[in-house]
Design an enzyme around this catalytic site. Structure first.
Site, short mmCIF file in Angstrom:
data_model
loop_
_atom_site.label_atom_id
_atom_site.label_comp_id
_atom_site.label_asym_id
_atom_site.label_seq_id
_atom_site.Cartn_x
_atom_site.Cartn_y
_atom_site.Cartn_z
N HIS A 270 0.84 -1.20 0.00
CA HIS A 270 0.00 0.00 0.00
C HIS A 270 0.88 1.26 0.00
CE1 HIS A 270 -3.72 2.30 1.17
NE2 HIS A 270 -2.79 3.14 1.61
N GLU A 271 1.77 1.33 0.98
CA GLU A 271 2.63 2.51 1.06
C GLU A 271 3.56 2.58 -0.16
OE1 GLU A 271 1.72 4.69 3.13
OE2 GLU A 271 0.43 3.34 4.30
MG MG Z 1 -3.04 5.42 1.93
#
Ligand code: MG
Length: 506
Positions: A270-271
């Protein structure tokens, strides 16, 4: 910056560089606060950050900067595409500091500082009354700010625009009215299926997945995704985040739980998705107002794409499973691949937004949207929130939180003073599905993911989305990339396709 020919725009960018430097230094202090800071140093650090914020506000209020901005319009034909975007972005970023009086800005920052502390206590003690007077003030201040910023029909629009330029309450409402019945009905189907509620034996209380191995696995996937560790790094923090600290410096953080190997992997992806966006913006846009993404929502689409469309896909799990088995031999060597998709895609009607799966997540957002919009328009009173929260949760998800800590007090956003932020999360999910569908017209996405070949995906995103930085408004970018405006159909099709398979629905 060869593309900037106009003298006024040139001067504006020079002036902006100073603001940007201060912002980046402030971000570095925040990064350090979250990653390294000793406990006792927190209040000293808060003062340092406040001091820099004040200096930044003064630079935005600088007379010459305002004069220059007033003298140029963002739709002037003599400006090129980049110059027009620079002027538009500067006008957008500066309006908070120039339209809202300094007294209100200071009042807001003081109120939110004490609200944060009150919220922490209220949440800990499960007592909404500790937080409610602070929330009252935050609502009043947000109404005032909306008034200063200006709006056509709905004061909530002025706040939404701070996070997602151009987004309005009526647009959100139309979107959510379409999504809500679909999600509620689909959730019911999953709940009725025989796979719902099965226990996950891979994440048990006594399971031990060493943190060092989890970290190595995240790094391995990040490298394959195309994250450049020479222009960033990955550290540990309580809540994961991505932050751009300067040219060639986009850092991410991760969080680890020893009894859960999937979380850090998904958080890393995600990051990583956020970071690839920042790292992929054209180098010539550095040091200009074009050096960030199009909006919070578009940024979230990039993180959600990598996390959900890639990371949680059955094809990726097929690719990563042998690695998981090799890394966590003791626990996983006897597991079979078939059980893995439900581990990574467990649908649950739960009370906590941050723990929500793809099917239920947007329902949590809709509830917050309705409440915020009601608060700002005066239709909802702060004192009624705990009860209203329970009602709406029951209505949307069929569950009721046992405590206010797990109900109306669960999110940190309001204590920071933020109202209008939540819808950008939902927009991110919808944009991601629309982009992914377009990508599938050009690439055999599933096959690439199955073989862990991410390079064509990386280049597609770079070419179509990342490189443009802040040139386009979110709706312009969506139209440019996919040929049409935001359409929730792509998200709904994606959800039905993926989860019907995983949960064996007809
Ligand atoms: Mg986010």
């Amino acid at each position: 910056m060869h593309y900037i020919k106009n003298k006024t725009v040139k001067k504006l960018v020079q002036k902006y560089r100073e603001i940007l430097m201060l912002d980046e230094i402030n971000s570095l202090l925040h990064w350090d606060l979250d990653v390294n800071l000793p406990e006792y140093a927190v209040s000293g650090r808060a003062e340092q950050c406040a001091c820099l914020t004040k200096l930044t506000a003064r630079l935005w209020q600088d007379k010459e900067l305002r004069m220059l901005l007033d003298s140029v319009s963002d739709d002037e034909e003599k400006l090129c595409l980049e110059e027009r975007a620079i002027v538009r972005n500067l006008k957008w970023s500066s309006k908070y500091y120039t339209k809202v009086p300094e007294k209100t800005i200071i009042d807001f920052s003081k109120t939110s500082a004490s609200a944060l502390k009150a919220w922490q206590k209220a949440k800990q003690e499960n007592n909404f009354k500790i937080f409610s007077p602070h929330l009252e003030k935050i609502v009043v201040l947000n109404k005032e700010i909306a008034g200063y910023l200006g709006f056509d029909n709905n004061p909530y629009d002025a706040l939404l625009d701070l996070y997602e330029p151009g987004l309005t309450a009526s647009f959100c409402k139309g979107l959510f009215d379409e999504l809500r019945p679909f999600l509620v009905a689909f959730l019911r189907k999953i709940k009725d299926s025989k796979h719902y509620g099965k226990e996950n034996l891979m994440h048990c209380g006594s399971c031990d997945y060493p943190i060092e191995k989890q970290k190595q696995l995240s790094e391995f996937v990040l490298l394959r995704m195309g994250y450049d560790f020479k222009a960033g790094r990955m550290d540990v923090s309580q809540h994961a985040f991505t932050i751009m600290l300067g040219q060639n410096d986009t850092r991410i953080t991760n969080t680890y739980k020893t009894n859960d190997f999937s979380r850090s992997l998904m958080v890393g992806m995600h990051e990583g998705g956020h970071a690839l966006y920042d790292q992929g913006i054209k180098k010539e846009y550095s040091n200009t107002p074009l050096r960030t993404g199009a909006s919070f929502g578009i940024h979230e689409s990039q993180s959600r794409f990598w996390e959900t469309h890639v990371g949680r896909s059955p094809e990726f799990l097929e690719f990563i499973f042998p690695f998981l088995q090799a890394f966590y031999k003791e626990k996983l060597s006897n597991e079979v691949l078939d059980t893995v998709p439900t581990v990574f895609n467990r649908v649950r009607a739960g009370v906590i937004r941050t723990a929500a799966d793809e099917v239920t997540y947007n329902l949590h957002i809709m509830l917050r949207f309705e409440i915020e919009s009601g608060l700002i328009n005066g239709a909802i009173k702060v004192q009624d929130l705990p009860e209203l929260w329970r009602e709406k949760m029951n209505d949307y998800l069929g569950v009721v939180p046992e405590t206010d800590s797990d109900g109306v007090l669960q999110d940190v956003h309001w204590s920071h003073g933020y109202m209008g932020y939540f819808p950008s999360y939902a927009m991110g999910n919808l944009y991601a599905a629309q982009f992914a569908s377009k990508m599938e017209e050009n690439l055999d996405l599933k096959e690439l993911i199955r073989h862990g070949e991410f390079s064509p995906i990386f280049h597609w995103l770079r070419e179509n989305i990342h490189q443009h930085g802040g040139i386009y408004l979110p709706d312009e970018l969506v139209k440019k990339v996919t040929g049409e405006k935001l359409n929730p159909k792509f998200f709904m099709d994606y959800i039905v396709g993926k989860y019907s398979k995983i949960y064996g629905l007809s």
